[in-house]
Design a protein around this motif. Structure first.
Motif, PDB file in Angstrom:
ATOM      1  N   ARG A   1       0.817  -0.897   0.331  1.00  0.00           N
ATOM      2  CA  ARG A   1       0.000  -0.104  -0.014  1.00  0.00           C
ATOM      3  C   ARG A   1       0.994   0.773   0.436  1.00  0.00           C
ATOM      4  NH1 ARG A   1      -2.153   2.973   4.421  1.00  0.00           N
ATOM      5  NH2 ARG A   1      -1.634   0.666   5.443  1.00  0.00           N
ATOM      6  N   GLY A   2       1.669   0.980   0.981  1.00  0.00           N
ATOM      7  CA  GLY A   2       3.137   2.416   0.666  1.00  0.00           C
ATOM      8  C   GLY A   2       3.587   2.121  -0.528  1.00  0.00           C
ATOM      9  N   ARG A   3       3.418   1.823  -1.682  1.00  0.00           N
ATOM     10  CA  ARG A   3       4.135   1.757  -2.351  1.00  0.00           C
ATOM     11  C   ARG A   3       3.805   2.378  -3.408  1.00  0.00           C
ATOM     12  NH1 ARG A   3       6.273  -3.263  -5.690  1.00  0.00           N
ATOM     13  NH2 ARG A   3       8.212  -3.493  -4.940  1.00  0.00           N
ATOM     14  N   VAL A   4       2.185   1.624  -3.897  1.00  0.00           N
ATOM     15  CA  VAL A   4       1.541   2.336  -4.334  1.00  0.00           C
ATOM     16  C   VAL A   4       0.920   3.720  -3.850  1.00  0.00           C
ATOM     17  CG1 VAL A   4      -1.075   2.014  -5.111  1.00  0.00           C
ATOM     18  CG2 VAL A   4       0.129   0.136  -4.895  1.00  0.00           C
ATOM     19  N   SER A   5       0.920   4.282  -2.572  1.00  0.00           N
ATOM     20  CA  SER A   5       0.529   5.960  -2.632  1.00  0.00           C
ATOM     21  C   SER A   5       2.088   6.977  -2.823  1.00  0.00           C
ATOM     22  CB  SER A   5       0.651   5.669  -0.777  1.00  0.00           C
ATOM     23  OG  SER A   5       0.428   6.829  -0.270  1.00  0.00           O
ATOM     24  N   ARG A   6       2.622   6.184  -3.039  1.00  0.00           N
ATOM     25  CA  ARG A   6       3.618   7.060  -3.176  1.00  0.00           C
ATOM     26  C   ARG A   6       4.385   7.283  -4.994  1.00  0.00           C
ATOM     27  NH1 ARG A   6       6.845   3.625   0.733  1.00  0.00           N
ATOM     28  NH2 ARG A   6       7.631   2.437  -0.767  1.00  0.00           N
ATOM     29  N   ASN A   7       3.688   5.645  -5.554  1.00  0.00           N
ATOM     30  CA  ASN A   7       2.951   6.042  -6.997  1.00  0.00           C
ATOM     31  C   ASN A   7       2.148   7.228  -7.857  1.00  0.00           C
ATOM     32  OD1 ASN A   7       5.514   4.706  -7.744  1.00  0.00           O
ATOM     33  ND2 ASN A   7       4.382   1.735  -7.668  1.00  0.00           N
ATOM     34  N   LEU A   8       1.133   7.299  -6.815  1.00  0.00           N
ATOM     35  CA  LEU A   8      -0.301   7.143  -6.532  1.00  0.00           C
ATOM     36  C   LEU A   8       0.207   9.063  -6.694  1.00  0.00           C
ATOM     37  CD1 LEU A   8      -3.095   5.759  -5.724  1.00  0.00           C
ATOM     38  CD2 LEU A   8      -2.558   5.922  -7.789  1.00  0.00           C
TER      39      LEU A   8
ATOM     40  N   ARG B   1       3.520  -6.487 -12.151  1.00  0.00           N
ATOM     41  CA  ARG B   1       2.092  -5.355 -12.880  1.00  0.00           C
ATOM     42  C   ARG B   1       1.319  -7.157 -13.453  1.00  0.00           C
ATOM     43  NH1 ARG B   1       1.566  -2.105 -16.933  1.00  0.00           N
ATOM     44  NH2 ARG B   1       3.436  -2.056 -17.402  1.00  0.00           N
ATOM     45  N   ARG B   2       2.287  -7.776 -14.088  1.00  0.00           N
ATOM     46  CA  ARG B   2       1.386  -8.953 -15.075  1.00  0.00           C
ATOM     47  C   ARG B   2       0.839  -9.974 -13.663  1.00  0.00           C
ATOM     48  NH1 ARG B   2       3.906  -9.232 -19.995  1.00  0.00           N
ATOM     49  NH2 ARG B   2       2.236 -11.417 -20.262  1.00  0.00           N
ATOM     50  N   ASN B   3       1.124  -9.141 -12.983  1.00  0.00           N
ATOM     51  CA  ASN B   3       0.315 -10.325 -11.867  1.00  0.00           C
ATOM     52  C   ASN B   3      -0.867  -9.367 -11.278  1.00  0.00           C
ATOM     53  OD1 ASN B   3       2.610 -12.489 -11.215  1.00  0.00           O
ATOM     54  ND2 ASN B   3       4.032 -11.123 -10.738  1.00  0.00           N
TER      55      ASN B   3
ATOM     56  N   LEU C   1      -1.673  -7.010  -6.106  1.00  0.00           N
ATOM     57  CA  LEU C   1      -1.846  -7.669  -5.097  1.00  0.00           C
ATOM     58  C   LEU C   1      -2.982  -7.376  -3.825  1.00  0.00           C
ATOM     59  CD1 LEU C   1      -0.550  -9.731  -3.002  1.00  0.00           C
ATOM     60  CD2 LEU C   1       1.055  -7.407  -2.217  1.00  0.00           C
ATOM     61  N   MET C   2      -3.341  -6.233  -3.391  1.00  0.00           N
ATOM     62  CA  MET C   2      -4.750  -5.880  -3.021  1.00  0.00           C
ATOM     63  C   MET C   2      -5.804  -6.693  -3.277  1.00  0.00           C
ATOM     64  SD  MET C   2      -4.184  -4.870   0.181  1.00  0.00           S
ATOM     65  CE  MET C   2      -2.930  -3.198   0.157  1.00  0.00           C
ATOM     66  N   VAL C   3      -5.833  -6.476  -4.804  1.00  0.00           N
ATOM     67  CA  VAL C   3      -7.345  -7.312  -5.181  1.00  0.00           C
ATOM     68  C   VAL C   3      -7.230  -9.099  -5.780  1.00  0.00           C
ATOM     69  CG1 VAL C   3      -8.475  -6.905  -7.343  1.00  0.00           C
ATOM     70  CG2 VAL C   3      -7.656  -4.578  -7.099  1.00  0.00           C
ATOM     71  N   ASN C   4      -6.108  -8.839  -5.124  1.00  0.00           N
ATOM     72  CA  ASN C   4      -6.418 -10.650  -5.625  1.00  0.00           C
ATOM     73  C   ASN C   4      -6.417 -11.499  -5.090  1.00  0.00           C
ATOM     74  OD1 ASN C   4      -4.775 -10.557  -8.158  1.00  0.00           O
ATOM     75  ND2 ASN C   4      -2.821 -10.516  -7.763  1.00  0.00           N
TER      76      ASN C   4
ATOM     77  N   TYR D   1      -6.353   0.985   1.759  1.00  0.00           N
ATOM     78  CA  TYR D   1      -5.549   0.629  -0.048  1.00  0.00           C
ATOM     79  C   TYR D   1      -6.984   1.217  -1.010  1.00  0.00           C
ATOM     80  CZ  TYR D   1      -3.862  -1.498  -4.550  1.00  0.00           C
ATOM     81  OH  TYR D   1      -3.305  -1.608  -6.409  1.00  0.00           O
ATOM     82  N   ARG D   2      -8.278   0.624  -1.094  1.00  0.00           N
ATOM     83  CA  ARG D   2      -9.427   1.937  -2.001  1.00  0.00           C
ATOM     84  C   ARG D   2      -9.126   3.159  -1.879  1.00  0.00           C
ATOM     85  NH1 ARG D   2     -14.443   2.436  -1.802  1.00  0.00           N
ATOM     86  NH2 ARG D   2     -15.624   2.170  -3.852  1.00  0.00           N
ATOM     87  N   ASP D   3      -9.485   3.406  -0.720  1.00  0.00           N
ATOM     88  CA  ASP D   3      -9.222   5.220   0.210  1.00  0.00           C
ATOM     89  C   ASP D   3      -7.967   5.733  -0.920  1.00  0.00           C
ATOM     90  OD1 ASP D   3     -11.610   4.229   1.260  1.00  0.00           O
ATOM     91  OD2 ASP D   3     -11.413   4.867   3.776  1.00  0.00           O
ATOM     92  N   LEU D   4      -7.345   4.807  -0.806  1.00  0.00           N
ATOM     93  CA  LEU D   4      -5.949   5.697  -2.122  1.00  0.00           C
ATOM     94  C   LEU D   4      -6.090   6.370  -3.236  1.00  0.00           C
ATOM     95  CD1 LEU D   4      -2.862   3.680  -0.942  1.00  0.00           C
ATOM     96  CD2 LEU D   4      -3.433   5.728  -0.193  1.00  0.00           C
ATOM     97  N   PHE D   5      -7.525   5.601  -3.736  1.00  0.00           N
ATOM     98  CA  PHE D   5      -7.269   5.756  -4.908  1.00  0.00           C
ATOM     99  C   PHE D   5      -8.842   6.128  -4.564  1.00  0.00           C
ATOM    100  CE2 PHE D   5      -5.151   1.241  -5.877  1.00  0.00           C
ATOM    101  CZ  PHE D   5      -4.493   1.812  -6.942  1.00  0.00           C
ATOM    102  N   ARG D   6      -9.564   6.034  -3.855  1.00  0.00           N
ATOM    103  CA  ARG D   6     -10.566   6.908  -4.600  1.00  0.00           C
ATOM    104  C   ARG D   6     -10.459   8.253  -4.128  1.00  0.00           C
ATOM    105  NH1 ARG D   6     -15.442   8.499  -1.699  1.00  0.00           N
ATOM    106  NH2 ARG D   6     -17.453   7.823  -2.193  1.00  0.00           N
ATOM    107  N   SER D   7      -9.759   8.861  -3.400  1.00  0.00           N
ATOM    108  CA  SER D   7      -9.275  10.281  -2.817  1.00  0.00           C
ATOM    109  C   SER D   7      -8.383  10.584  -3.696  1.00  0.00           C
ATOM    110  CB  SER D   7      -8.260  10.309  -1.881  1.00  0.00           C
ATOM    111  OG  SER D   7      -7.682   9.029  -1.841  1.00  0.00           O
ATOM    112  N   VAL D   8      -7.691  10.129  -4.702  1.00  0.00           N
ATOM    113  CA  VAL D   8      -6.603  11.056  -5.599  1.00  0.00           C
ATOM    114  C   VAL D   8      -8.456  10.799  -7.069  1.00  0.00           C
ATOM    115  CG1 VAL D   8      -5.060  10.427  -5.457  1.00  0.00           C
ATOM    116  CG2 VAL D   8      -6.315   8.124  -7.194  1.00  0.00           C
ATOM    117  N   PHE D   9      -8.774   9.771  -7.202  1.00  0.00           N
ATOM    118  CA  PHE D   9     -10.030  10.158  -8.584  1.00  0.00           C
ATOM    119  C   PHE D   9     -11.320  11.151  -8.447  1.00  0.00           C
ATOM    120  CE2 PHE D   9      -9.768   4.839  -9.676  1.00  0.00           C
ATOM    121  CZ  PHE D   9      -8.979   5.433 -10.587  1.00  0.00           C
ATOM    122  N   ILE D  10     -11.768  11.170  -6.756  1.00  0.00           N
ATOM    123  CA  ILE D  10     -12.299  12.290  -6.377  1.00  0.00           C
ATOM    124  C   ILE D  10     -11.579  13.838  -6.819  1.00  0.00           C
ATOM    125  CG2 ILE D  10     -13.706  13.476  -4.885  1.00  0.00           C
ATOM    126  CD1 ILE D  10     -13.964  10.718  -3.252  1.00  0.00           C
TER     127      ILE D  10
END
Length: 198
Positions: free
Chosen positions: A63-70, A99-101, A104-107, A126-135
């Motif tokens: 989650r931390g890695r994805v947050s930094r990328n976002l 990324r071919r996998n 991880l969180m959705v899996n 993790y879901r909230d990370l995406f929701r907040s950047v989308f909003i």
């Protein structure tokens, strides 16, 4: 006197993360991790605890890695940022690209029937990370109902990640990304309502 560790904990965690990411929770064992890393089971347990504790540490690190990328991808939030994001997740990759996998969180959502409360919290954050950047991106372009539309985007994203996981190929989500981009273009340039002629 305790012996010093002969491994870098963060490097080890990255390797373990990839093991869970590629194989899933059930198929990843301490014995398997020992074979991959060369670090003994006892050292792994002393460092990370039992498998469930290790898995939680992996999820938090992921989650931390994805947050930094976002943070980088949405440094200037806008619909264009969302478009670039969906185009990236469905772009070609080499055989070693994690990324071919899929995700991880959705899996984890689809693999574990009854996740613990701690795993559920990681998934929700993790879901909230995406929701907040989308909003934030939709609001920046003054799009109506950003919360509802962000939930739609998350649903599309989860579907894209699932498709990638099944095919082991990011380009398998290209059709989803293409439709999402078309939808985003429609939100950006809405068709004016038709008025009936009396």
């Amino acid at each position: 006197m305790a012996r010093p560790r002969s491994f870098d904990e963060q490097d080890l965690l990255e390797t373990v993360m990839e093991a869970f990411w590629r194989r899933g929770y059930s198929a990843t064992t301490y014995r398997g991790i020992e074979l991959i890393t060369g670090v003994g089971i006892r050292s792994l347990a002393n460092t990370f605890g039992e498998k469930d504790e290790l898995f939680l540490t992996v999820l938090a690190s992921y989650r931390g890695r994805v947050s930094r990328n976002l943070d980088k991808m949405f440094a200037s939030p806008s619909i264009d940022s969302i478009v670039r994001f969906f185009e990236r997740i469905s772009s070609p990759s080499d055989e070693e690209d994690p990324r071919r996998n899929g995700c991880l969180m959705v899996n984890t959502v689809f693999e574990i029937d009854k996740p613990t409360a701690a795993v559920n919290r990681e998934i929700a954050q993790y879901r909230d990370l995406f929701r907040s950047v989308f909003i934030e991106s939709l609001e920046s372009d003054q799009i109506l109902d950003p919360e509802i539309r962000a939930d739609f985007l998350i649903g599309a994203l989860w579907g894209a990640f699932s498709q990638i996981r099944l095919a082991r190929d990011p380009t398998s989500a290209k059709s989803i990304s293409t439709v999402v981009v078309e939808v985003l273009d429609g939100w950006r340039s809405p068709v004016p309502p038709k008025h009936s002629v009396t």
